[in-house]
Enzyme design. Sequence first.
Site, PDB file in Angstrom:
ATOM      1  N   HIS A  75      -6.928   1.058  -2.307  1.00  0.00           N
ATOM      2  CA  HIS A  75      -7.721   0.125  -1.509  1.00  0.00           C
ATOM      3  C   HIS A  75      -7.590   0.555  -0.044  1.00  0.00           C
ATOM      4  O   HIS A  75      -6.548   1.073   0.354  1.00  0.00           O
ATOM      5  CB  HIS A  75      -7.122  -1.274  -1.704  1.00  0.00           C
ATOM      6  CG  HIS A  75      -7.925  -2.399  -1.147  1.00  0.00           C
ATOM      7  ND1 HIS A  75      -7.937  -2.712   0.189  1.00  0.00           N
ATOM      8  CD2 HIS A  75      -8.718  -3.316  -1.746  1.00  0.00           C
ATOM      9  CE1 HIS A  75      -8.703  -3.771   0.385  1.00  0.00           C
ATOM     10  NE2 HIS A  75      -9.188  -4.156  -0.774  1.00  0.00           N
ATOM     11  N   ASP A 107       1.390  -1.634  -4.154  1.00  0.00           N
ATOM     12  CA  ASP A 107       0.353  -2.592  -3.804  1.00  0.00           C
ATOM     13  C   ASP A 107       0.100  -3.425  -5.054  1.00  0.00           C
ATOM     14  O   ASP A 107      -0.527  -2.964  -6.006  1.00  0.00           O
ATOM     15  CB  ASP A 107      -0.897  -1.831  -3.350  1.00  0.00           C
ATOM     16  CG  ASP A 107      -2.114  -2.740  -3.183  1.00  0.00           C
ATOM     17  OD1 ASP A 107      -2.027  -3.930  -3.536  1.00  0.00           O
ATOM     18  OD2 ASP A 107      -3.153  -2.232  -2.716  1.00  0.00           O
TER      19      ASP A 107
END
Length: 411
Positions: A127, A204
């Site tokens: 991301h 993440d």
Amino acid sequence: MTSNKPFDVEAVRKDFPILNREVQGNPLVYLDSAATSQKPQSVIDTLVRYYTEINANVHRGVHTLSQEATDEYEGARIKLRKLINAKEDAEIIFTRGTTEGINLVAQTFGAQHVGEGDEVIISNMEHHSNVVPWQMLCDERGAHLRVVPINDDGELLMDEYEKLINPRTKLVSIVHLSNALGTINPAKDVVAIAHQHGVPVLLDGAQSIPHMPVDVQDLDCDFYAFSGHKLFGPTGIGVLYGKRELLEAMPPFQGGGDMIKSVTFEKTLYNDLPYKFEAGTPHIAGVIGLGAAVDYVNAIGLENAAAYEHELLKYGTEQLEAIEGLRLIGTAQNKSSVLSFLLEGIHPHDIGTVLDTQGIAIRTGHHCTQPLMQRFQIPATARASLAFYNTKAEIDALVEGIHKTFEVFSL
Ligand SMILES: *Cc1c(COP(=O)(O)O)cnc(C)c1O
């Protein structure tokens, strides 16, 4: 956990008031939980109750409201510590979300350890919030970003990963569950390999946290960042987990109230963990609301929910694969909750627009993963993402919507 009880999705749906609404004259089919999840009534009620009954600042007052607010705020920290099985409450730092958690690590740990010629490893499926903070750090320091490549199914090339690690590697930062592909990365292996070389790892966890039980001690990751709003909690609140030894050694992130023990113009003594990293009045309502979200998922059982979602994903995959002219992007062996696809000859944005007229909410675009889109040489995808409140009937509605989309564009 109650894993042999069949998952009662209709009962679950009753907990989410928004699922009753209509969009453009059709019942809402919400297939965008990877962007943000919907909130159960218990979370909404908790926010209202906080502001109605106990609103006060935390950690400061001797008065009753302040003490109650502090108790609930710190109570939520304990719930979050248990959720991810961290060793200590002090390892749970409240942030605004995944993005802020990663930036915190980049600007403290990163600033401390990454120098000229050093390297930070990420992957091709990150991301933007796990790309740009490292890029900014590397630019500032004259360091280099190294990228683990992926195969056509959207899986990490683990051999290549291992080859990238060298004495200049200061940190590995990898997504646990990809928001654009649904790939579940072998996080434990990623960590073990890095640790063999003495390199710490940030995971993440924005997408993994709502879809699977997470145990940071078992993963042995050094940092784990996630957002409350993807875990059925409020926006504007998230968690950064870090191992105590690392957090202790890191400089503060922001300066201000609450993060200090004492201040004179000559010298400031910083507060103990976790407060050292929580400058200023925190998002008290958000923290308490997130605590309610944790209570909610615990009551459902994340393991139960994951099994149900797995079934739903399998069904959805079979249904979509049967559609002529549809191409799935993200076909990893180990996958969860995401169906990213392309329709031949139709731009993803147009797919999203036609589906919306039928009340179906999906996300279209690059999903904050432009380098991943470049890897597949596509500009965007249409993405249906699932949560435990979705049903097979909603997958059927999506399939029907896709057929209608083809009809609209063949005219
Ligand atoms: C949503 C998401 C982020 C960013 O989360 P924010 O809540 O916007 O801070 C980071 N990584 C992944 C994989 C995500 O899905």
